[in-house]
Each structure stands twice: as structure tokens, then as C-alpha cells.
Design an enzyme around this catalytic site. Sequence first.
Site, PDB file in Angstrom:
ATOM      1  N   ASN A 122     -10.265  -0.917  -0.406  1.00 30.21           N
ATOM      2  CA  ASN A 122      -8.812  -0.723  -0.332  1.00 30.21           C
ATOM      3  C   ASN A 122      -8.173  -1.333  -1.583  1.00 30.21           C
ATOM      4  O   ASN A 122      -8.206  -2.554  -1.758  1.00 30.21           O
ATOM      5  CB  ASN A 122      -8.304  -1.400   0.942  1.00 30.21           C
ATOM      6  CG  ASN A 122      -6.800  -1.300   1.119  1.00 30.21           C
ATOM      7  OD1 ASN A 122      -6.072  -0.937   0.192  1.00 30.21           O
ATOM      8  ND2 ASN A 122      -6.323  -1.636   2.298  1.00 30.21           N
ATOM      9  N   CYS A 146       0.812  -1.224   0.000  1.00 33.97           N
ATOM     10  CA  CYS A 146       0.000   0.000   0.000  1.00 33.97           C
ATOM     11  C   CYS A 146       0.841   1.268   0.000  1.00 33.97           C
ATOM     12  O   CYS A 146       0.317   2.360  -0.227  1.00 33.97           O
ATOM     13  CB  CYS A 146      -0.943  -0.004   1.190  1.00 33.97           C
ATOM     14  SG  CYS A 146      -1.932  -1.493   1.254  1.00 33.97           S
ATOM     15  N   HIS A 194      -3.845   6.864   1.901  1.00 33.27           N
ATOM     16  CA  HIS A 194      -4.170   5.515   1.451  1.00 33.27           C
ATOM     17  C   HIS A 194      -5.544   5.146   2.015  1.00 33.27           C
ATOM     18  O   HIS A 194      -5.840   5.422   3.175  1.00 33.27           O
ATOM     19  CB  HIS A 194      -3.095   4.540   1.932  1.00 33.27           C
ATOM     20  CG  HIS A 194      -3.487   3.115   1.742  1.00 33.27           C
ATOM     21  ND1 HIS A 194      -3.984   2.653   0.543  1.00 33.27           N
ATOM     22  CD2 HIS A 194      -3.493   2.051   2.596  1.00 33.27           C
ATOM     23  CE1 HIS A 194      -4.268   1.370   0.673  1.00 33.27           C
ATOM     24  NE2 HIS A 194      -3.989   0.990   1.896  1.00 33.27           N
TER      25      HIS A 194
HETATM   26  O1  UT7 Z   1      -3.950  -1.405   3.330  1.00 28.87           O
HETATM   27  C1  UT7 Z   1      -3.188  -2.116   4.237  1.00 28.87           C
HETATM   28  C2  UT7 Z   1      -3.409  -1.683   5.578  1.00 28.87           C
HETATM   29  N1  UT7 Z   1      -4.617  -2.335   6.118  1.00 28.87           N
HETATM   30  C3  UT7 Z   1      -5.252  -1.713   7.071  1.00 28.87           C
HETATM   31  O2  UT7 Z   1      -4.889  -0.634   7.438  1.00 28.87           O
HETATM   32  C4  UT7 Z   1      -6.405  -2.444   7.761  1.00 28.87           C
HETATM   33  C5  UT7 Z   1      -6.347  -2.172   9.243  1.00 28.87           C
HETATM   34  N2  UT7 Z   1      -7.388  -2.824  10.013  1.00 28.87           N
HETATM   35  C6  UT7 Z   1      -8.697  -2.507   9.909  1.00 28.87           C
HETATM   36  O3  UT7 Z   1      -9.099  -1.711   9.091  1.00 28.87           O
HETATM   37  C7  UT7 Z   1      -9.642  -3.126  10.908  1.00 28.87           C
HETATM   38  O4  UT7 Z   1      -8.904  -3.780  11.910  1.00 28.87           O
HETATM   39  C8  UT7 Z   1     -10.634  -4.147  10.262  1.00 28.87           C
HETATM   40  C9  UT7 Z   1     -11.655  -3.435   9.404  1.00 28.87           C
HETATM   41  C10 UT7 Z   1      -9.875  -5.173   9.449  1.00 28.87           C
HETATM   42  C11 UT7 Z   1     -11.412  -4.880  11.364  1.00 28.87           C
HETATM   43  O5  UT7 Z   1     -12.091  -3.939  12.183  1.00 28.87           O
HETATM   44  P1  UT7 Z   1     -11.945  -4.015  13.761  1.00 28.87           P
HETATM   45  O6  UT7 Z   1     -12.821  -2.981  14.328  1.00 28.87           O
HETATM   46  O7  UT7 Z   1     -10.497  -3.965  14.109  1.00 28.87           O
HETATM   47  O8  UT7 Z   1     -12.576  -5.427  14.085  1.00 28.87           O
HETATM   48  P2  UT7 Z   1     -11.890  -6.678  14.772  1.00 28.87           P
HETATM   49  O9  UT7 Z   1     -10.895  -7.313  13.861  1.00 28.87           O
HETATM   50  O10 UT7 Z   1     -11.439  -6.263  16.132  1.00 28.87           O
HETATM   51  O11 UT7 Z   1     -13.132  -7.634  14.911  1.00 28.87           O
HETATM   52  C12 UT7 Z   1     -14.250  -7.340  15.747  1.00 28.87           C
HETATM   53  C13 UT7 Z   1     -15.297  -8.424  15.580  1.00 28.87           C
HETATM   54  C14 UT7 Z   1     -14.720  -9.832  15.648  1.00 28.87           C
HETATM   55  O12 UT7 Z   1     -15.641 -10.642  16.329  1.00 28.87           O
HETATM   56  P3  UT7 Z   1     -15.388 -11.004  17.887  1.00 28.87           P
HETATM   57  O13 UT7 Z   1     -14.070 -11.697  17.927  1.00 28.87           O
HETATM   58  O14 UT7 Z   1     -15.383  -9.669  18.596  1.00 28.87           O
HETATM   59  O15 UT7 Z   1     -16.560 -11.867  18.191  1.00 28.87           O
HETATM   60  C15 UT7 Z   1     -14.675 -10.277  14.207  1.00 28.87           C
HETATM   61  O16 UT7 Z   1     -14.794 -11.671  14.051  1.00 28.87           O
HETATM   62  O17 UT7 Z   1     -15.911  -8.310  14.289  1.00 28.87           O
HETATM   63  C16 UT7 Z   1     -15.881  -9.577  13.625  1.00 28.87           C
HETATM   64  N3  UT7 Z   1     -15.804  -9.362  12.192  1.00 28.87           N
HETATM   65  C17 UT7 Z   1     -16.890  -9.180  11.429  1.00 28.87           C
HETATM   66  N4  UT7 Z   1     -18.200  -9.167  11.721  1.00 28.87           N
HETATM   67  C18 UT7 Z   1     -19.059  -8.938  10.711  1.00 28.87           C
HETATM   68  C19 UT7 Z   1     -14.694  -9.268  11.408  1.00 28.87           C
HETATM   69  N5  UT7 Z   1     -15.046  -9.046  10.136  1.00 28.87           N
HETATM   70  C20 UT7 Z   1     -16.399  -8.979  10.119  1.00 28.87           C
HETATM   71  C21 UT7 Z   1     -17.356  -8.766   9.105  1.00 28.87           C
HETATM   72  N6  UT7 Z   1     -18.662  -8.758   9.445  1.00 28.87           N
HETATM   73  N7  UT7 Z   1     -17.010  -8.558   7.816  1.00 28.87           N
END
Ligand code: UT7
Length: 331
Positions: free
Chosen positions: A284, A115, A254
Site C-alpha cells: 500500500n 490514500c 487504491h
Molecule cells: O490505505 C488505507 C486504508 N487501509 C486499509 O484499507 C487497511 C484495512 N485493513 C486491512 O487490510 C486488514 O484489516 C489487515 C490486513 C490490516 C488485517 O487483516 P485482518 O484479517 O483484519 O486481521 P485482524 O486485524 O483481524 O487480525 C487477525 C489476527 C490477530 O490475531 P488474534 O488477535 O486473532 O490472535 C492479529 O494479531 O492476525 C494477527 N496478525 C498477524 N498475524 C501474522 C496481525 N498482523 C499479522 C501478521 N502476521 N503480519
Amino acid sequence: MALSGVRIAGAARYAPARVVTNEDFERWLETTDEWITVRTGMKRRHWAADDEATSDFALEAAKRALEQARLRPQDVDCFIVATVTPDYAFPATACIVAAKLGAVGKAAFDIGIACSGFIYGLTVAAGLVRSGVYRRVLLVGAETLSKIVNKDDRSTAILFGDGAGAVVLEAAERDCFLASELGADGSVPQLLFQQAGGSRCPVSHASIDRGLQYIQMEGREVFKFAVTSMISATDVALARAGLTRHEIDFLIPHQANRRIIDAAVKYLELPRERVLVNLAEYGNTSAASIPIALAEAVEANRIGDNDVVLMVGFGAGLSWGAVVWRWSALR
Ligand code: UT7
């Protein structure tokens, strides 16, 4: 007279026709439009058809950028493609794009720093022009991330899209490149990587059975890194340019997550209207996200002559980079 400056003479974008909406994902993943919208800001993304690959998108964006610059492919001395989803592991996708444009014989190479690819590419391309090595360089950020994402993994499938953004750089009297900051920390590559397909883990039946050909990401860790690296790269690049945050006319970050952008922008105390965000439409697109946003702003005549544009990227590596650019009106 030798020209020691560099300007962008054309900026254009391309995205494949197929659109995948948040509601589409609801059909096969345990997810909702609401979760995706609230956690990421994304609504739609463009995905390649089975027979489309990165060079196809790069080619379209490149053609449009050249048209805008009123140049022919033969006028370009060097072709650079920033991508982590090349057509093949080798040869470089830039070689294929240059050949499809009919510019065989010119320099062509890829940059693979995920990225941050467009920011690294812009720094390298501007350096080649300012130092007099080349008069014109075509730089494309292009990705087909849909081909390396596990469509059954809700934590990554919803995030990534395909597309390309291209710029033509050319020698100029006035220097539009004001400063750059690039950095990397490869001590934990596993935070965001495609494990299989390289020399450490070649593609095999076993690696495919384990899904190692797909993007794997520690989302929360990358999120924290993204906010801090966006802020620090912006500040370092600005200081190098001798400018303050208040002198930024447009910030093009980005497009990884709306919350990442909001957190960094809040800290940087930038007015919202100066920050270009298009991730609702594209998701993204890694190395393509910044040049697509730049091209959209140019098309909409949002960026004017003399505006200070700060572009900042971060991602796998981990890596980061920011470039401060003074916009020069297109001819
Ligand atoms: O371009 C390269 C750089 N990439 C980035 O900068 C990405 C950086 N990370 C992010 O943008 C975020 O961490 C994500 C969007 C990937 C995830 O968001 P988050 O608020 O950090 O969620 P999380 O990973 O902490 O997950 C929270 C909950 C989890 O469930 P539990 O363990 O709390 O029960 C996940 O399993 O949300 C769940 N979850 C979803 N639920 C519904 C993860 N993906 C989904 C989904 N739909 N698509």
C-alpha cells in the site's frame, strides 16, 4: 480558441530500488509469507534507503511523465504533490520538486488527504485546467511510508511501501474528465492516523517513547469502511458521469488489500480482467498507489483511446473519492 477540456498527456512511476519481501519480515516479526499473502495479497514492497525522501521519488516520476508528454518542466504552470509523508512538515514537497526540476516561480502545493490524495488531486488539477486557470498541471502521488511505519509492529509494517506516480494534465479540446465524487468523515480520526508531529501532539521525548510518530490503524474498522466507500464512491461518480458499471473499461482501485478490492469488485460485478491490481509488488503506497497502477497500465499499452477508467481511493480521514476519466491516447 480557448480549450475547455483536459487530458492526461503523460503518466509515469518510480519506486526505490530496495525491495522487502514477505520472507524478509519472517526474520524479525512473528509473521509468515502465508499470513501476509492470504490476508492482504502482498508479496513485496519497495522501501526507501536512509538518505531517500518523498521528493526524490516524486522527482523521478515527474521527470518521466514530462518526458512522455514531450514537455519541459518550464511548460508546467502548477505542481501538486499528494502525500502524507512530505520531506518536511513544511515547506510543501511540491515546492521542492518544482525547484529540483528547475521550474522556480510556478505555483506549487501539497494535498494531504492520505490514500484519497491522488483522487482529490486529480479533481483539483482537472478543475484548474478546465476552468482555464492553468494550461498544464503536474500532479504526483508520492509517499515514503516506510519512514513512519513501526517496523516492529506486524499489523502495520507489512502493509506499507514507498513510491511515486505522476501525471501531466493539459488543456484539450475533448474533455476527458467525466465526473468526480469526493467525501470525508473526520469524526474519528484515530481509526487511521499518525498521532505525533502535529499541533495536538508535537514530537517530544514522551511521544517518541510511546511510538506515537508511527502509523496507527484499527485494521478491521478501516477494512469495512474501505469496502463500502469504494462501492458507493464508484456508484456516485458513475451516476454523475451518466454511465453504468458495464461501461467501465478499467477500474483502478487504491491498493490497500486484495480482499478489499475483491469484495468491492464482486459487489460491483466487474470482470476481473478490468480491475488493475499491483499490490503484490508495491504493498500500500497510499497516495501513490493509483497513479503507479495507472502508469503501469499505460506502459503496458493496456488502456486504449476512449476507454473509460474509473479510479477510486479511500483511507485516512476517513476519506474517499472516485474519478471517471475517458482515456485519450498519448501522443
Ligand atoms: O490505505 C488505507 C486504508 N487501509 C486499509 O484499507 C487497511 C484495512 N485493513 C486491512 O487490510 C486488514 O484489516 C489487515 C490486513 C490490516 C488485517 O487483516 P485482518 O484479517 O483484519 O486481521 P485482524 O486485524 O483481524 O487480525 C487477525 C489476527 C490477530 O490475531 P488474534 O488477535 O486473532 O490472535 C492479529 O494479531 O492476525 C494477527 N496478525 C498477524 N498475524 C501474522 C496481525 N498482523 C499479522 C501478521 N502476521 N503480519
